[in-house]
Design an enzyme around this catalytic site. Sequence first.
Site, PDB file in Angstrom:
ATOM      1  N   HIS A   1       0.862  -1.193   0.000  1.00  0.00           N
ATOM      2  CA  HIS A   1       0.000   0.000   0.000  1.00  0.00           C
ATOM      3  C   HIS A   1       0.897   1.241   0.000  1.00  0.00           C
ATOM      4  O   HIS A   1       1.968   1.250   0.620  1.00  0.00           O
ATOM      5  CB  HIS A   1      -0.912  -0.020   1.233  1.00  0.00           C
TER       6      HIS A   1
ATOM      7  N   GLU B   1      -3.837   2.348  -7.299  1.00  0.00           N
ATOM      8  CA  GLU B   1      -4.234   3.380  -6.339  1.00  0.00           C
ATOM      9  C   GLU B   1      -3.410   4.648  -6.570  1.00  0.00           C
ATOM     10  O   GLU B   1      -2.327   4.802  -5.986  1.00  0.00           O
ATOM     11  CB  GLU B   1      -3.985   2.872  -4.922  1.00  0.00           C
TER      12      GLU B   1
HETATM   13  C1  PEP Z   1      -6.847   3.231   0.267  1.00  0.00           C
HETATM   14  O1  PEP Z   1      -6.102   3.838   1.050  1.00  0.00           O
HETATM   15  O2  PEP Z   1      -6.588   2.077  -0.097  1.00  0.00           O
HETATM   16  C2  PEP Z   1      -8.044   3.919  -0.208  1.00  0.00           C
HETATM   17  C3  PEP Z   1      -8.624   3.474  -1.294  1.00  0.00           C
HETATM   18  O3  PEP Z   1      -8.450   4.984   0.569  1.00  0.00           O
HETATM   19  P1  PEP Z   1      -9.674   5.979   0.272  1.00  0.00           P
HETATM   20  O4  PEP Z   1     -10.835   5.143  -0.231  1.00  0.00           O
HETATM   21  O5  PEP Z   1      -9.958   6.610   1.586  1.00  0.00           O
HETATM   22  O6  PEP Z   1      -9.217   6.939  -0.755  1.00  0.00           O
END
Ligand code: PEP
Length: 223
Positions: free
Chosen positions: A90, A147
Amino acid sequence: MTYLIANWKSHKTIVEAQHWLDEFSAPPHPDINLILAPPFPHLTALKQAASSHGLSLAAQDISPFPDGAYTGAVSARQLEGLVEYVLLGHSERRRYFHETHQDVANKVAQALSVNLTPIVCIDQPYLSAQLSAIEPVYWPHLIVAYEPLSAIGTGDPEDPSRANTVARQVKDILSVDVPVIYGGSATSDNIGTFFSQPALAGALIGQSSLDPHTFADLVKSSL
Ligand code: PEP
């Protein structure tokens, strides 16, 4: 198969976590795999209640090492039978804990040594190097979570068609049709636009997973 993964990060005491499960209710759907990633200390206590709500469990991390003299680390083997999935790499781990691409690759090897499915988080502009650090023999067994840093926790989600393009790029780099999911400020209002992208197979949810009713709304909007 579509994946919806609730990543609680370092939120919730055990009492709050149990309350979440008492309150959470979403209709089961055969094509949606609901996965809950609570903090380590809650995994054992939540396993049964999670399962009765149709939720599988994921760990938020594992050690890059096997069992041994590694104080503070949780090995993959210690999670065998407790979780089916593990989040790896992550961006918060890469950023705050200085995890390298090779650390994440080592964690992938550890996870797969006990048949935990790694959900490997990647972001631009590093995704090629992040994926290439992982041994190709492991590629077919990954779930990849795209992400973008600009979208995580900011309320500013990625353009869904851009996420779709990156998902295709990931599949091209790996030469295998792995599930690629999206993460970053997904909500019940925007999740449909991500689910309608052909190369995306689900979403990783941070903030919108912390309240059981908000997460249930998001699940219902995905059906
Ligand atoms: C994450 O940190 O994996 C994430 C998707 O956070 P958020 O949905 O809060 O943006």
